[in-house]
Scaffold this motif. Sequence first.
Motif, PDB file in Angstrom:
ATOM      1  N   LYS A  57     -49.004  41.686  12.721  1.00 37.42           N
ATOM      2  CA  LYS A  57     -49.374  42.103  11.503  1.00 37.42           C
ATOM      3  C   LYS A  57     -50.430  43.366  11.164  1.00 37.42           C
ATOM      4  O   LYS A  57     -50.210  44.331  10.700  1.00 37.42           O
ATOM      5  CB  LYS A  57     -49.686  40.908  10.620  1.00 37.42           C
ATOM      6  CG  LYS A  57     -50.140  41.125   9.260  1.00 37.42           C
ATOM      7  CD  LYS A  57     -50.394  39.635   8.595  1.00 37.42           C
ATOM      8  CE  LYS A  57     -50.592  39.707   6.976  1.00 37.42           C
ATOM      9  NZ  LYS A  57     -51.114  38.409   6.531  1.00 37.42           N
ATOM     10  N   GLN A  82     -41.387  42.105   0.644  1.00 34.49           N
ATOM     11  CA  GLN A  82     -42.067  40.911   1.557  1.00 34.49           C
ATOM     12  C   GLN A  82     -43.241  41.240   2.376  1.00 34.49           C
ATOM     13  O   GLN A  82     -44.466  40.785   2.365  1.00 34.49           O
ATOM     14  CB  GLN A  82     -41.000  40.146   2.255  1.00 34.49           C
ATOM     15  CG  GLN A  82     -40.087  39.308   1.290  1.00 34.49           C
ATOM     16  CD  GLN A  82     -38.991  38.840   2.205  1.00 34.49           C
ATOM     17  OE1 GLN A  82     -38.967  38.638   3.573  1.00 34.49           O
ATOM     18  NE2 GLN A  82     -37.941  38.227   1.649  1.00 34.49           N
ATOM     19  N   PHE A  83     -42.900  42.455   3.127  1.00 35.46           N
ATOM     20  CA  PHE A  83     -44.057  42.999   3.976  1.00 35.46           C
ATOM     21  C   PHE A  83     -45.208  43.639   3.248  1.00 35.46           C
ATOM     22  O   PHE A  83     -46.424  43.309   3.633  1.00 35.46           O
ATOM     23  CB  PHE A  83     -43.320  44.011   4.842  1.00 35.46           C
ATOM     24  CG  PHE A  83     -43.714  44.164   6.139  1.00 35.46           C
ATOM     25  CD1 PHE A  83     -43.587  43.072   7.360  1.00 35.46           C
ATOM     26  CD2 PHE A  83     -44.880  45.036   6.509  1.00 35.46           C
ATOM     27  CE1 PHE A  83     -44.377  43.105   8.495  1.00 35.46           C
ATOM     28  CE2 PHE A  83     -45.542  44.928   7.863  1.00 35.46           C
ATOM     29  CZ  PHE A  83     -45.158  44.023   8.692  1.00 35.46           C
ATOM     30  N   LYS A 100     -47.336  40.847   2.333  1.00 31.63           N
ATOM     31  CA  LYS A 100     -48.153  40.239   3.543  1.00 31.63           C
ATOM     32  C   LYS A 100     -49.240  41.214   3.663  1.00 31.63           C
ATOM     33  O   LYS A 100     -50.442  40.777   4.120  1.00 31.63           O
ATOM     34  CB  LYS A 100     -47.371  40.241   4.655  1.00 31.63           C
ATOM     35  CG  LYS A 100     -46.451  39.083   4.673  1.00 31.63           C
ATOM     36  CD  LYS A 100     -45.675  38.822   6.031  1.00 31.63           C
ATOM     37  CE  LYS A 100     -44.860  37.835   6.116  1.00 31.63           C
ATOM     38  NZ  LYS A 100     -43.920  37.775   7.161  1.00 31.63           N
ATOM     39  N   GLU A 104     -58.487  40.010   5.492  1.00 36.00           N
ATOM     40  CA  GLU A 104     -58.107  38.995   6.719  1.00 36.00           C
ATOM     41  C   GLU A 104     -58.867  39.541   7.941  1.00 36.00           C
ATOM     42  O   GLU A 104     -59.476  38.621   8.734  1.00 36.00           O
ATOM     43  CB  GLU A 104     -56.600  38.850   6.800  1.00 36.00           C
ATOM     44  CG  GLU A 104     -56.100  37.834   7.684  1.00 36.00           C
ATOM     45  CD  GLU A 104     -54.618  37.749   7.721  1.00 36.00           C
ATOM     46  OE1 GLU A 104     -54.090  37.494   8.708  1.00 36.00           O
ATOM     47  OE2 GLU A 104     -53.768  37.656   6.658  1.00 36.00           O
TER      48      GLU A 104
END
Length: 709
Positions: free
Chosen positions: A319, A423-424, A427, A434
């Motif tokens: 990621k 979707q990516f 994320k 994060e």
Amino acid sequence: MIIKSISIKNFKSYYNENVYSFSDGLNIISGHEGAGKSNMFDAFMWALFFRLSNLKKDVILDESNVSYINDRIKNEYFISSSDKTIECEVKVQLEIKKGDELRTYEIVRRKIIFLNKDSLGRNFYERNVWSYEKSELQVSWQDKNFNQREFEGRNAEGELDRIFPEKIRKYIWFQGEQLNELLDFDNKETLRKAVDYISYLSTYENMESVIRNVNNFIDTKVKNKISSNTREKNKFKKLSDRLEQLETNISEAKAKKIKYESDLKELEEEETVQNDKLAVLAGFPELKSKEGQLIGKVESLKNEVSNLNQKEKELFVQKWMFKGTDELYRQAEKEIDKFVEYRLNLISDNDKQLEEGVPGDGLIRKMIKKQHCIICDREALKGSPEYISIVGHLDANKKLKPRDPEIEALYEKVLNLKGKTSQFLFKLKDINKEIQSHKALIANKQIERNKSNSDLKIVREKIKEIIREKGHEVLKMNPANINSTLKRIREDKSKLQKYIFNNASAIQIYSSEKVEKYNEITKLKDPKSGEILEQKLKDYVDHIEHLIKDQTRQEKIELIKSIEHTANEIQRNIAEINNVVIVKVKINPDDYSIDFVDAAGNPNDGHGAQNTLAKMSIINAIVRLSNEKKGEDYPFIADAPTSEFGKEFTDRFLESIANTYKQVIIITKDLVKDINRYKKLSFVSKVDEIEKECIEEVALSTNSITVKK
């Protein structure tokens, strides 16, 4: 007695020769932690008593032990492979005045070591690197007329014991940590020993024993004379046999009582040993436990950080490597949408042509055959534009664009991608937070691990310090086993005390009956036989025995009262400041037990500084009374005696002992911050500040000492 000076050469932290002089009155040796204060105290102990403060009281200093010889000079000799000898020497000069006679004494203890030839590959601090000669003691004195006397070996030890009798040494020469050993409020023997030394009780007890033996001898003589002239032989024999039996019973009860008292004394000494072990262990088990906890915590944090680092690698591949690519994904999403729209347009164009072919080929063929357009209802003659238009609407005649295989293949792939970009992008939405959160977590764990490592280092240093001070034996000590042993000792003490009481009661009962039976025997004497001289002598001896008993009792009571009164007076003088509460000392003359009471006489256990002050006051009282009774003026030398006192308490205590002794030497770190004030106080005679010079290339204990006047 006045200590004039001490010269310390290559002993512990003292490199080469260091000389300190002392005056009458209160001398203060002040310095920070590790400056060499306790090593000065040890220098006195080694020179005068061949002891070190970290040795147990019953342990003799091993001649092969060279650890107390200065590390710096050992390291210098070791590095240069010198074949010369190292001399460790402590020299104490003192003056003793008795009447008009003044003698100057010099006490010298010396130890010689030299390097072994097979020391290659070893370290200078290893014991087997050095050979040694047995330490030597020399004592000499000179009077004002220059008369001299020298003593060596055993004669020197004997002269030293005459100067500093063993029984009084520990009361004038001690460290603050030894207070519990000197006066253990749970062990009555510690006070009994002090009382015995400064009183004549032992002399009285010996006299009482002699008189008792004489009395028994006279009893036998009296009985023999009565036996020879009495008419009531049977009654005499019966009473005489009973007297013999009572004598046997008394002897057996006394023997048992002495045996139980001896066993009790051994148990009390063992109890002191076990309590000393607990004192030695003070904080050690907790430190070892904390060390284990910290080792576990450091290892756990290390694993956590390692796992977080591994997770970071995985997240990077999965990621985090796409951080900052969200705009590219949005552009890609648009391009995918364009491609899909382009393909749909191609399909739409073909579908449109097919839709324009309505009606179908069957109806169109009828219109061609009839040459008539039924849609617009007019003629469409063959070859006319209308006819050609109708023929062109046959499906077979339409020009459809064929589908490109590459576009179709690409379309299949694009269909798989469509939706995944969204979707990516979802994320990637909080990727920065994060990453920051993960990095912060690792940083916090590392900070926590570093702190735990730092705490572990501190704990290990404390453990090493205890081991250096107390020896490696602390590693073998188990507090649970010690407490278990103490519990067993206390149970056995309780039993022995009961046995002692029972036998003492039996002795009293047998003795009363013995007097009764003896009186009955004397009544059997024939009146005509005249007065028995031994009987009269026995009356005198009985009277002397009672006098000695009374004197012994009175001496003990008066001495105990004197110690109690003097100790409380010392405390009162020290504590004459606002808001200071002291506990008074109460001593039981029968069993030497020490209790604390408040001003109203109510029991008060005391705590901390109160306990320390009470013990110090009792010790001062004992030495003061000893000086008075024996005509001696011993100096008072103590290492860290005031650690538990506040500033006001310390001032009053120092002033009190300055007034009690002709000379006082206090070695302490507690006055460092306030030392300039003490230099100005009227009751302080001399102040020396000591500091060490660390030599970084060798151990911390290797240093030289300097004196700041």
